[in-house]
Design an enzyme around this catalytic site. Structure first.
Site, short mmCIF file in Angstrom:
data_model
loop_
_atom_site.label_atom_id
_atom_site.label_comp_id
_atom_site.label_asym_id
_atom_site.label_seq_id
_atom_site.Cartn_x
_atom_site.Cartn_y
_atom_site.Cartn_z
N LYS A 187 41.48 48.12 45.49
CA LYS A 187 42.05 48.16 46.84
C LYS A 187 42.31 46.76 47.36
O LYS A 187 43.31 46.50 48.05
CB LYS A 187 41.08 48.91 47.77
CG LYS A 187 41.50 48.90 49.26
CD LYS A 187 42.92 49.42 49.46
CE LYS A 187 43.22 49.75 50.91
NZ LYS A 187 42.91 48.74 51.91
N GLU A 194 50.36 43.95 48.69
CA GLU A 194 50.93 44.35 49.99
C GLU A 194 51.33 43.12 50.81
O GLU A 194 52.42 43.06 51.39
CB GLU A 194 49.91 45.18 50.75
CG GLU A 194 50.20 45.42 52.21
CD GLU A 194 48.98 45.94 52.94
OE1 GLU A 194 48.69 45.45 54.05
OE2 GLU A 194 48.30 46.85 52.41
#
Length: 523
Positions: free
Chosen positions: A206, A213
């Site tokens: 993550k 991202e």
């Protein structure tokens, strides 16, 4: 509305600790799928707000949502039978808290109330080593600590996130039916959740997801600025461009491109009214890294350095966020530097046909930079998996990123997944070395990326992630790099040794040769 801390509730399935936007979203999501939920927060008003939302939400049975301001009462609201012989009736608690001290505080309060077999799922962003430390602590009592990345923001938390649990196989088998029910679903219907590996693997994946991202966010903000300020496109026109990219082509189904075109259409919101779009009234600063409310970008950048993996677009995006964070300081620096500010590009005066061709070039450049960020991020995960013996399957990462997450990019997933699936978890994988099709795909975008970076350079535009993406391709694709001169100087002052071009050596061991240079007096 049900009472808070109701002693009569004794059949909870899941306890949610933390009633902020993410915790509230998960409470409603889980209850929508039929699970009886206890939502806990020390702030009673936050708990009441969640229960009120459950009451108003037509897709939620409010009788399944119960509020608590006492951890003891939350624990007591589970079925009483919880023993070694009753492994199908474990108590499960999902934490939705800021990383660091708040998690440790809850753990210290919650752990004494639990029994062997209970499961705590940390659904926040967390540094992977902290996850493994807590796993060691809870293991002493027979309690499972699961470090689970939850992606997609507060809206996905409500409607179905992408999830990456790192845990034991036993904990995964117990949680799997729940997580698969709650998760986002890929276009083929598969749940976007898989056990990523043991220990801190889930939080690690993550974390790198967020690094990718951040690179994507920077690439898109840089290109939007170039289109707006250097090429003269209005926000409505840029919205249409982004919409066309989102609907078809290599950026089809890219989440950030999708919300980008939608966001640019807003003229009113949050105290702003602007016919050009509310983005025009927003301050140009990102503070989440500097104020430490968001740790994943900092951690990803730290991992790039400590794992010795080249990921310049991720690093550059982090640097831009840091520079942007303090506008007052930045304006003082700008006054002192007094350098040229971004100007219009000569390409602004192109006719429609030429501009359409330029847009194709820009589309290709953005695709190349976005794909490159995926390659860089996956390389970091590969290296960490090998170092930590996590056995992470890169294809699993791509599978859980197909929906419900911020880096969802349908066309790119469809391109990468079949190529990555061929490799096992223990195989060293450098996509540009081991998958020629990926290198060839990036090579197609090189000239476009170069053209866009030239426009940015000529107009003094800020484009660090785009430029870093180009420099990455130039460096990893360079047959000869300028570092031979650096090697000479390192050997000159530090006796670092070097290898010979005529006798190349595999790997990255210290060189076999040294020259005892004659020092200049006074040096």
């Amino acid at each position: 509305m049900a009472d808070i801390d109701n002693d009569k509730v004794q059949d909870l399935e899941i306890g949610i600790v933390g009633s902020g936007s993410m915790g509230a979203g998960m409470t409603l999501l889980f209850s929508e799928h039929g699970s009886k939920i206890g939502c806990y927060d020390y702030d009673g008003e936050a708990v009441k707000q969640v229960m009120e939302e459950a009451k108003k939400d037509s897709s939620v049975d409010e009788s399944l949502v119960h509020g608590f301001t006492s951890l003891q009462k939350l624990v007591d609201a589970f079925p009483k039978s919880n023993s070694d012989s009753d492994s199908d009736n474990r108590r499960v608690f999902v934490l939705s808290l800021p990383h660091g001290k708040p998690v440790d505080g809850i753990l210290d309060e919650l752990l004494p109330l639990l029994e062997k077999g209970d499961i705590i799922v940390d659904g926040g962003n967390e540094w992977w080593e902290e996850t493994e430390r807590r796993q060691r602590k809870t293991k002493e009592k027979g309690v499972e600590w699961v470090g689970m990345g939850v992606s997609g923001g507060y809206q996905a938390a409500r409607h179905g996130p992408s999830m990456s649990p790192g845990c034991s196989p036993e904990a995964w088998e117990y949680l799997k039916p729940y997580l698969e029910k709650w998760s986002a679903k890929a276009p083929n219907g598969e749940p976007c959740v898989l056990r990523i590996g043991p220990g801190g693997a889930g939080h690690y994946v993550k974390m790198i997801h967020n690094g990718i991202e951040h690179a994507h966010l920077s690439i898109l903000c840089e290109i939007r600025s170039l289109l707006k300020h250097q090429l003269g496109y209005s926000n409505d026109e840029i919205s249409s461009v982004f919409e066309s990219w989102w609907k078809e082509g290599p950026l089809r189904g890219n989440f950030l491109v999708g919300i980008g075109y939608k966001g640019l259409k807003f003229k009113d919101g949050g105290g702003i009214h602007d016919e050009e779009g509310i983005v025009e009234g927003m301050e140009d600063k990102v503070t989440q890294d500097v104020d430490k409310s968001e740790g994943t970008g900092t951690w990803s950048t730290k991992e790039i350095a400590e794992r010795h993996v080249a990921a310049p677009a991720i690093a550059a995006s982090h640097q831009l966020r840091i520079i942007s964070a303090d506008k007052f300081e930045r304006l003082k620096v700008a006054k002192n530097l007094d350098i040229p500010q971004p100007s219009e590009a000569k390409e602004k005066k192109l006719d429609k046909k030429a501009k359409d061709e330029l847009l194709k070039t820009i589309h290709s450049a953005v695709y190349g930079a976005v794909l490159s960020a995926f390659v860089q991020g996956l390389h970091i995960i590969t290296r960490a998996s090998k170092d930590q013996k996590w056995d992470i399957q890169l294809s699993d990462c791509l599978k859980i990123w197909r929906a419900g997450c911020i880096i969802q990019s349908d066309a790119i997933s469809e391109f990468l997944l079949p190529k990555v699936e061929k490799f096992g978890p223990n195989e060293p994988l450098n996509l540009l070395r081991d998958v020629p099709e990926v290198a060839q795909e990036l090579a197609k975008t090189y000239d476009s990326l170069k053209k866009v970076c030239m426009i940015a350079l000529e107009t003094d535009s800020v484009a660090p992630a785009l430029s870093a993406s180009l420099e990455y391709l130039k460096a990893v694709g360079g047959k000869n790099l300028p570092t031979d001169f650096e090697e000479m100087e390192l050997d000159y002052f530090g006796h670092h040794n070097y290898d010979l071009k005529r006798k190349p050596e595999k790997g990255h061991e210290k060189g076999n040769y040294h020259t005892e240079f004659s020092r200049t007096p006074g040096v």
